[in-house]
Enzyme design. Structure first.
Site, PDB file in Angstrom:
ATOM      1  N   SER A  85      26.078  -4.436   8.290  1.00  0.00           N
ATOM      2  CA  SER A  85      24.695  -4.344   7.821  1.00  0.00           C
ATOM      3  C   SER A  85      24.227  -2.901   7.696  1.00  0.00           C
ATOM      4  O   SER A  85      23.052  -2.649   7.440  1.00  0.00           O
ATOM      5  CB  SER A  85      23.777  -5.108   8.779  1.00  0.00           C
ATOM      6  OG  SER A  85      24.008  -4.677  10.098  1.00  0.00           O
ATOM      7  N   THR A 187      19.780  -3.447  10.799  1.00  0.00           N
ATOM      8  CA  THR A 187      19.512  -2.021  10.605  1.00  0.00           C
ATOM      9  C   THR A 187      19.607  -1.255  11.904  1.00  0.00           C
ATOM     10  O   THR A 187      19.147  -1.749  12.935  1.00  0.00           O
ATOM     11  CB  THR A 187      18.057  -1.891  10.101  1.00  0.00           C
ATOM     12  OG1 THR A 187      17.984  -2.502   8.835  1.00  0.00           O
ATOM     13  CG2 THR A 187      17.597  -0.458  10.017  1.00  0.00           C
ATOM     14  N   THR A 205      20.468   1.537   6.743  1.00  0.00           N
ATOM     15  CA  THR A 205      20.805   0.120   6.561  1.00  0.00           C
ATOM     16  C   THR A 205      21.424  -0.144   5.191  1.00  0.00           C
ATOM     17  O   THR A 205      21.244   0.651   4.261  1.00  0.00           O
ATOM     18  CB  THR A 205      19.511  -0.724   6.671  1.00  0.00           C
ATOM     19  OG1 THR A 205      19.847  -2.111   6.712  1.00  0.00           O
ATOM     20  CG2 THR A 205      18.572  -0.502   5.507  1.00  0.00           C
ATOM     21  N   ARG A 215      16.518  -3.674  -5.045  1.00  0.00           N
ATOM     22  CA  ARG A 215      15.548  -3.964  -3.977  1.00  0.00           C
ATOM     23  C   ARG A 215      15.623  -2.865  -2.906  1.00  0.00           C
ATOM     24  O   ARG A 215      16.695  -2.450  -2.479  1.00  0.00           O
ATOM     25  CB  ARG A 215      15.881  -5.321  -3.344  1.00  0.00           C
ATOM     26  CG  ARG A 215      14.946  -5.736  -2.206  1.00  0.00           C
ATOM     27  CD  ARG A 215      15.491  -5.367  -0.850  1.00  0.00           C
ATOM     28  NE  ARG A 215      14.689  -5.903   0.251  1.00  0.00           N
ATOM     29  CZ  ARG A 215      14.870  -5.588   1.519  1.00  0.00           C
ATOM     30  NH1 ARG A 215      15.809  -4.747   1.873  1.00  0.00           N
ATOM     31  NH2 ARG A 215      14.107  -6.118   2.465  1.00  0.00           N
ATOM     32  N   VAL A 216      14.465  -2.406  -2.496  1.00  0.00           N
ATOM     33  CA  VAL A 216      14.390  -1.415  -1.417  1.00  0.00           C
ATOM     34  C   VAL A 216      13.561  -2.017  -0.292  1.00  0.00           C
ATOM     35  O   VAL A 216      12.506  -2.602  -0.528  1.00  0.00           O
ATOM     36  CB  VAL A 216      13.744  -0.105  -1.926  1.00  0.00           C
ATOM     37  CG1 VAL A 216      13.482   0.859  -0.779  1.00  0.00           C
ATOM     38  CG2 VAL A 216      14.636   0.555  -2.977  1.00  0.00           C
ATOM     39  N   ASP A 218      12.143  -1.622   3.982  1.00  0.00           N
ATOM     40  CA  ASP A 218      11.289  -0.696   4.737  1.00  0.00           C
ATOM     41  C   ASP A 218      12.040   0.519   5.264  1.00  0.00           C
ATOM     42  O   ASP A 218      11.444   1.566   5.528  1.00  0.00           O
ATOM     43  CB  ASP A 218      10.669  -1.434   5.934  1.00  0.00           C
ATOM     44  CG  ASP A 218      11.742  -1.990   6.868  1.00  0.00           C
ATOM     45  OD1 ASP A 218      12.750  -2.537   6.368  1.00  0.00           O
ATOM     46  OD2 ASP A 218      11.594  -1.866   8.101  1.00  0.00           O
ATOM     47  N   THR A 238      13.149  -3.033  12.514  1.00  0.00           N
ATOM     48  CA  THR A 238      14.259  -3.776  11.922  1.00  0.00           C
ATOM     49  C   THR A 238      13.736  -5.160  11.554  1.00  0.00           C
ATOM     50  O   THR A 238      12.707  -5.598  12.074  1.00  0.00           O
ATOM     51  CB  THR A 238      15.456  -3.867  12.898  1.00  0.00           C
ATOM     52  OG1 THR A 238      16.512  -4.608  12.277  1.00  0.00           O
ATOM     53  CG2 THR A 238      15.089  -4.537  14.207  1.00  0.00           C
ATOM     54  N   GLY A 239      14.452  -5.820  10.655  1.00  0.00           N
ATOM     55  CA  GLY A 239      14.017  -7.154  10.253  1.00  0.00           C
ATOM     56  C   GLY A 239      13.589  -7.189   8.804  1.00  0.00           C
ATOM     57  O   GLY A 239      14.042  -6.369   7.998  1.00  0.00           O
TER      58      GLY A 239
HETATM   59  C1  SD4 Z   1      15.507  -4.273   5.233  1.00  0.00           C
HETATM   60  N1  SD4 Z   1      14.767  -3.871   7.487  1.00  0.00           N
HETATM   61  O1  SD4 Z   1      16.177  -3.828   4.306  1.00  0.00           O
HETATM   62  C2  SD4 Z   1      15.925  -3.885   6.628  1.00  0.00           C
HETATM   63  C3  SD4 Z   1      17.042  -4.767   7.035  1.00  0.00           C
HETATM   64  C4  SD4 Z   1      17.039  -5.327   8.376  1.00  0.00           C
HETATM   65  O2  SD4 Z   1      17.164  -7.333   9.501  1.00  0.00           O
HETATM   66  O3  SD4 Z   1      16.695  -4.688   9.353  1.00  0.00           O
HETATM   67  N2  SD4 Z   1      17.376  -6.600   8.433  1.00  0.00           N
HETATM   68  O4  SD4 Z   1      14.553  -5.023   5.064  1.00  0.00           O
END
Ligand code: SD4
Length: 331
Positions: A85, A187, A205, A215-216, A218, A238-239
């Protein structure tokens, strides 16, 4: 004699400050760090933060700069093809392309960021080069790649066999439906306070697996995926990036700490804001995960997430390197 009197006055002021609650101090103006700061210290998201912290600690324990520590730290999962990831080995977008997002911020509020960068194993170092060698703060896509190549970064194939296999499997249904925690280890966001008392942060990430091309999330957006204010503290996320961007999450956490909130309480409030906005839009919380980690100028730290399953790694002199489960909202 004069300096002794001054010392006594300062000590008395420090003693008074230490018994006033943070909230009251914050009302008096800006965040006032009190007590002896616990430094150096580094924290980072997810289980792979353990190895990343160990690399960052090598810099911090030798009185190195937090900026160098966070860059060295996040380069570990970036370079590891087994971490699927982040960086090399990251899962591709729905067109089979590995596109990377990263940003970095130092104690002077210098910032650098890259988004949708392909073929470069260490996007965090490209983000740092954007920060240090250009008049800009963010480069994206082909422009970011051209810049990286001009700086001597090597063009590489980042799609490993296992990620390609998963992508081909995904193509059978092509259903874009991110599931909470399914991407495991996600991330890496890292924030550190060095021996000089300065803060820096890094976030990197491959983003949501099988996202639309272009796509971008956060993670490369200063204020959303990462924020550092050397007077107050630092936070990273993260998330589900779309939700973090909507609330400018990491900046929110730092501002809440400025108002006197503890790191954990600031992270909790940021998660609750996201919950409110998800519910306002009539969406379900079930498939969403958000995690924040935060560190203040005193070396106090904390985290909070939307649902169980998020952990983070902390490394300091006193207790060494350890993994901590974050408290969560959906009980
Ligand atoms: C995103 N926050 O690209 C990052 C990916 C991530 O759990 O942390 N995924 O949205």
């Amino acid at each position: 004699m004069k300096s002794r009197r001054k010392f006594i006055q300062l000590s008395a002021a420090a003693a008074v400050l230490s018994i006033i609650p943070d909230e009251l101090l914050a009302k008096a103006g800006t965040f006032i760090p009190k007590g002896k700061p616990k430094q150096p210290i580094v924290l980072s998201t997810w289980r792979f933060g353990m190895e990343a912290n160990a690399a960052a600690w090598e810099v911090l324990k030798n009185n190195g700069r937090a900026l160098d520590a966070v860059e060295a730290g996040v380069r570990v999962p970036e370079g590891d093809p087994k971490e699927r990831s982040v960086g090399y080995g990251g899962r591709p977008d729905r067109d089979g392309r590995v596109t990377l997002d990263a940003c970095i911020m130092d104690e002077f509020s210098n910032i650098g960021s890259v988004a949708c960068l392909e073929h470069i194993k260490h996007p965090i170092s490209v983000a740092r080069a954007v920060m240090e060698k250009t008049p800009h703060v963010m480069l994206v896509g082909d422009g970011a790649l051209q810049f990286a190549l001009s700086q001597g970064f090597q063009k590489e194939n980042l799609l490993v066999e296992e990620s390609e296999r998963e992508w081909k499997e995904w193509l059978k249904t092509s259903e874009y439906k991110p599931i909470a925690n399914i991407e495991n280890h996600d991330t890496i966001g890292m924030i550190a306070l060095d021996a000089q008392g300065n803060l820096s942060g890094a976030c990197t990430t491959s983003g949501m697996a099988f996202k639309m091309h272009g796509r971008v999330g956060d993670s490369p957006i200063i204020g959303a995926g990462l924020y550092v204010d050397n007077e107050v503290g630092a936070a990273t996320a993260t998330g589900h990036g779309e939700e973090v961007i909507r609330t400018v999450g990491s900046h929110l956490v730092v501002e809440l700490m400025r108002q006197g909130r503890s790191p954990e309480s600031a992270c909790k409030e940021a998660v609750e804001r996201i919950v409110k906005l998800v519910q306002r839009r009539g969406k379900s919380l079930k498939d969403i995960q958000i995690g924040f980690i935060a560190l203040n100028k005193r070396g106090e730290y904390g985290a909070y997430c939307l649902q169980s399953g998020f952990n983070y790694a902390v490394y300091d002199q006193e207790a060494g390197n350890r993994l901590i489960d974050a408290d969560y909202f959906l009980k």
